[in-house]
Design an enzyme around this catalytic site. Structure first.
Site, short mmCIF file in Angstrom:
data_model
loop_
_atom_site.label_atom_id
_atom_site.label_comp_id
_atom_site.label_asym_id
_atom_site.label_seq_id
_atom_site.Cartn_x
_atom_site.Cartn_y
_atom_site.Cartn_z
N HIS A 10 0.81 -1.22 0.00
CA HIS A 10 0.00 0.00 0.00
C HIS A 10 0.85 1.28 0.00
O HIS A 10 0.67 2.15 -0.84
CB HIS A 10 -0.95 -0.01 1.19
CG HIS A 10 -1.81 -1.23 1.25
ND1 HIS A 10 -2.60 -1.62 0.19
CD2 HIS A 10 -1.98 -2.16 2.22
CE1 HIS A 10 -3.23 -2.73 0.50
NE2 HIS A 10 -2.87 -3.08 1.72
N CYS A 42 -6.65 -7.40 3.61
CA CYS A 42 -7.89 -7.35 4.39
C CYS A 42 -9.02 -8.12 3.70
O CYS A 42 -10.05 -8.40 4.30
CB CYS A 42 -8.32 -5.91 4.63
SG CYS A 42 -8.48 -4.95 3.11
#
Length: 456
Positions: A10, A42
């Protein structure tokens, strides 16, 4: 300008995208041990549970996209050494074993984190898995197809999401954690206990307050032994937590005790021209006013963006974080921001709290739902430092509102008088955010009255 980026999930992805826009002529070398970038870990539980059918949809950027824009993507490359003073690193091609040196002008460390793996006897048995990256996700799916007894070790967000996914897939699931209750880092007991009840109602065995001491099996795991019992296991997923992946820079860059790199508000490390972002570093916490290790994708994206903007000159400050997060388990919609009461006390803050449990609409409405909301605030200043919500209806966005409040130092008095709309379809005349703050104010007024009576 030669820019080296170590790691590309990320924070790395955000940094590269922004550098390409801000400095289109920069020479960017990216070093990534995996063969993919930007994986949304996630989503692993959603993949396991069948909500997400195609794991490839859990990516939002690709190697090919970066290469088309001129980025040198060194995939399956491990950085084995880095001299931050000489501005040189050495990387190994994990497929061929070839070693090569690279020079840079600016270094961006976005090396992320790695699952904590306690030295437990038998941990090398087959079907004891980690849960972090794309390879882990595929392996969990593959190995869970033909097993019945699944043990999840670790009752944080990832652990409880996997428990739900495995249970809904018809597995016999045991959840083990050394703490006495689940989600204790994120929620106070009144918010975690409804989830525990739902697990028990669905047959999940909660082995809480227990520490894993051994894995047993012949080749493949068959049993998990704790200090209080033993549990059959065809598959074990370890979700104990994460630690910063920063060993490469130990002794070269200032870090917290856990290895998280310390950065200033412009994402600069203690070494000139070296920046860090994401799960490998600490982030300023607006609730505690101290740097904290809060490995969240949201923090990583913000920090990666900031690195790019501050690469040449310090122009954009990090606004700090509240560690805001959300969770959906069965019918429970949960979110939290800032500190729980116990976390605030451990951080040295003197806090109190106010809670409400009420229908969110006027009672004359034909359909309704109960909202449970808690506010944690500093006693001396009345500054809000934390909040939690749980409901069968979705009020998680209210926690985003309170996150903004914490970031701006909002007090309970200011929240109590904040202008929120009223419409019977959505809320009561006194909004639940106003309501919980008014209750906190009433509590503080009672304290003042009691003190005055004592002094009189």
């Amino acid at each position: 300008m030669r820019v080296a980026v170590i790691g590309c999930t990320h924070a790395g992805t955000a940094a590269i995208n922004n550098i390409l826009n801000l400095y289109p002529h920069a020479q960017i070398d990216v070093f990534e041990k995996n063969d993919n970038v930007s994986f949304l870990s996630c989503g692993i539980a959603l993949y396991v549970g069948g909500v997400v059918e195609d794991a490839n949809s859990l990516f939002y950027a690709s190697v090919e996209q970066f290469e088309q824009r001129g980025v040198n993507m060194h995939m399956n490359h491990e950085v084995v050494s880095c001299d931050v003073n000489e501005k040189q690193l050495q990387a190994r091609d994990m497929k061929t074993g070839e070693m090569k040196d690279y020079q840079y002008d600016k270094l961006i460390i976005t090396s992320g984190s790695w699952p904590i793996t306690p030295p437990i006897p038998g941990a090398d048995l087959e079907n004891i898995l980690l849960c972090k990256n794309f390879a882990h996700a595929k392996e969990i799916i593959q190995r869970s197809e033909n097993v019945q007894n699944v043990v999840v070790v670790g009752a944080g967000y990832i652990g409880v999401e996997l428990v739900e996914a495995f249970e809904e897939n018809g597995k016999n699931v045991t959840l083990i954690d050394s703490e006495e209750r689940i989600l204790n880092r994120y929620l106070d007991e009144s918010f975690s206990s409804p989830v525990e009840t739902s697990f028990k109602e669905r047959g999940v065995e909660l082995a809480l307050g227990q520490t894993v001491s051994e894995f047993e099996g012949t080749g493949t795991v068959q049993k998990v032994i704790t200090d209080k019992g033993e549990y059959n296991a065809d598959l074990v997923v370890m979700c104990v937590g994460f630690r910063p992946n920063t060993g490469l820079f130990e002794g070269q860059i200032d870090m917290l005790g856990n290895g998280a790199i310390i950065v200033d508000e412009y994402m600069r490390t203690s070494v000139e021209d070296v920046y860090a972002a994401g799960d490998c570093c600490a982030v300023p916490n607006n609730a505690t006013k101290q740097p904290s290790y809060i490995p969240l994708a949201t923090n990583a994206v913000r920090m990666g963006t900031l690195v790019a903007h501050n690469l040449m000159n310090p122009v954009l400050k990090h606004p700090g974080t509240q560690g805001t997060s959300g969770l959906k388990i069965y019918n429970h919609n949960i979110a939290s921001t800032g500190l729980t009461e116990s976390a605030a006390t451990m951080a040295g803050l003197s806090v109190a709290s106010a809670s409400i449990e009420d229908n969110y609409r006027p009672e004359f409405m034909p359909e309704n739902a109960v909202i449970q909301l808690k506010l944690v605030y500093e006693i001396e200043t009345h500054r809000i430092v934390g909040a939690q919500v749980i409901s069968d209806a979705d009020f998680t966005q209210s926690i985003n509102t309170l996150s903004v409040g914490i970031a701006n130092g909002m007090t309970i008095e200011e929240l109590a008088l904040t202008d929120f709309f009223f419409q019977p379809h959505f809320n009561k005349p006194v909004n639940f955010l106003n309501q919980v703050a008014l209750k906190a104010m009433a509590q503080e007024s009672e304290k003042v009255k009691d003190e005055e009576q004592v002094s009189a």
